[in-house]
Design a protein around this motif. Sequence first.
Motif, short mmCIF file in Angstrom:
data_model
loop_
_atom_site.label_atom_id
_atom_site.label_comp_id
_atom_site.label_asym_id
_atom_site.label_seq_id
_atom_site.Cartn_x
_atom_site.Cartn_y
_atom_site.Cartn_z
N ARG A 427 57.14 -20.78 54.70
CA ARG A 427 57.75 -19.35 54.27
C ARG A 427 59.24 -19.53 54.08
N THR A 428 59.88 -20.46 54.87
CA THR A 428 61.23 -20.76 54.45
C THR A 428 61.42 -21.20 52.91
N ALA A 430 59.29 -20.83 50.66
CA ALA A 430 58.96 -19.85 49.69
C ALA A 430 60.41 -18.73 49.59
N ASP A 431 61.00 -18.44 50.52
CA ASP A 431 62.19 -17.47 50.38
C ASP A 431 63.10 -18.19 49.67
N MET A 432 63.17 -19.42 49.68
CA MET A 432 64.29 -19.94 48.99
C MET A 432 63.99 -20.22 47.51
N GLU A 434 61.81 -17.81 45.87
CA GLU A 434 62.23 -16.61 45.54
C GLU A 434 63.44 -16.07 45.25
N ARG A 435 64.43 -16.58 46.23
CA ARG A 435 65.84 -16.24 45.72
C ARG A 435 66.22 -16.90 44.62
N GLU A 456 53.34 -9.22 54.06
CA GLU A 456 54.85 -9.42 54.07
C GLU A 456 55.60 -9.54 52.70
N TYR A 458 54.26 -12.28 50.37
CA TYR A 458 54.27 -13.41 50.04
C TYR A 458 52.74 -13.68 49.02
#
Length: 595
Positions: A427-428, A430-432, A434-435, A456, A458
């Motif tokens: 998830r971390t 994926a967050d990066m 997306e950012r 959430e 994803y």
Amino acid sequence: MLSLENSSFSDALVILGAAGLVIPAFARFRISPVIGFILVGLLVGPAGLGKLVGFAPWLYYFTISDPHSIEPFAEFGIILLLFSIGLELSFKRLWAMRGLVFGVGAAELFGAGLILAAALYLTGLSAGGAVGLGLALALSSTALVVPIAGTTSAVGRAAFAMLLFEDLALVPIIFLLGAMAPAASAAGWAPLGMILAKGAATVAVLFIGGRFLLPRMFGQAARTKSPELFLAASLLVVIAASLATAAAGLSPIVGALIAGLLIAETEYHTEVEAITAPFKGLALGVFLITVGMRLDLEFVFDHWVTLLGASLLVMVVKTCVTMGLLKLSGARTGTAAETGVLMASPSETTLIVLGVAGAAGLLSPNSMAFWTTVTAIGLTMTPVLAKAGRILAQRIERREVDGAAAKVELDTTALGTVVIGFGRVGRTIADMLERHGLPYIGVDADVDNVNAARKEGYTVMFGDVTRAELVDRLNLGHAKALILTMDDPVLTVRLTRRVRGWVPNLPIIARARDAKHAAELYKAGATDAVPETLESSLQLSEALLVDLGIAVGPVIASIHEERDRMRKAIKEAAGLEREPRIRRVRRGSDVEAGA
């Protein structure tokens, strides 16, 4: 002076010897010791080697001469089990489960009980006998189900909620059967009301007294730094609470559960749980040995058809009722199915209720013997049912989530990064991504992770990467990068080697446990392998240097230098003197065909 001729001493040696042999032997072969203890009980009991003592007197020292003499130890094991369950709970969590306990739990017990009672009534049993036997068989085993399922998973929470209601309902069921006895006087419901009033008052006293006394009591025991005193205090609390609820007319296991709940609210619960664990395991083993002693193989062979039919009837009814109620309450199909199969067998408390029904004249001795054997067979089958339920749930969930995953369209022209393993690390990442506006798709074999991640927002699909067809479907030849975050070192290396053989130019970044694992990944063809131990040590060093007043710029530079040095050392250890020759290309018209 102790002598082996002493029956109790001989029995104790057999029990301790069984515990010392069964647990490590079955653990070596990854088989539940539950089955081992039951088989030991069958072997050393009166229906096993005990039959041969008259022909071979030396077998006396390897058998249980008086099966009833160890039953109090088995009951104490169940009390300690409920105590340990209470230690794992809290009042807040118990209150949050009230809907499951008094809703689904009550419906499951009485629904399955009435269906079984109707079927038994049609076989010729009296109405009272059918009701008593139906309720007895509807009970499920707290002693076996909770250690198998736990209390934190979705299956464990659902099972424990229903088991908790069954334990609370045990005393009213026993009273009901006594009131239904042919010779019972017309005393009405006043005795039950008296029991409930006394029980409520006792529980209130335990809660209020425990809140004030237990922290001080365990605080004094902790100050002595004496493990023996701490253990004595723990056992004193369990025994006192159990005796109090038993004196009030409730089951002693209710008092044990309350004692565990009260201690769970103190800061000493971890120490209490650790210090009482060996006693719980040994006493539970004794209980399972008594279950095995109730199995008479000769009786089983003579009546195997009717025993099999009766066992299947009980298991099918309980599975269907439990599964249906959990589905109505909003549980997933897989969770409902696994819980239903796990709860299908009868309980150790079934034997108690059968005894009460027999004493009340509701069941004949032959019926009691038959259904006692059915209960013992069901308890023996519980670990097998747990495994079968788990496999069934996995198949159901794989089918459901695969259908949902099929709706996730994979853009083979711009697939982006594929992240296999979508837990905390995935998830971390994926967050990066997306950012920075980079496309990705996550893949995970845990359906709970998949469902939670989708809620959430994803982009994630369910998939088991051990299946070659799943890896084929990902079409990694069109991906820009592959990230492996699974916490399975062997699978990570195997998947890296497989994908590297199919897609020679794909950047593969893999999570490694340590430097040795990272070296294996480099040998398998990983572009980069990131050891957890290396990164955690670098992050700790960075935080330390900044807190000591070193400027952020030089700190970051030194961290990068150290990371490069350690990575180079790992590659040299793997026999790679330089970076793998992997052409980093942008996926598009120049992409090589991949899997």
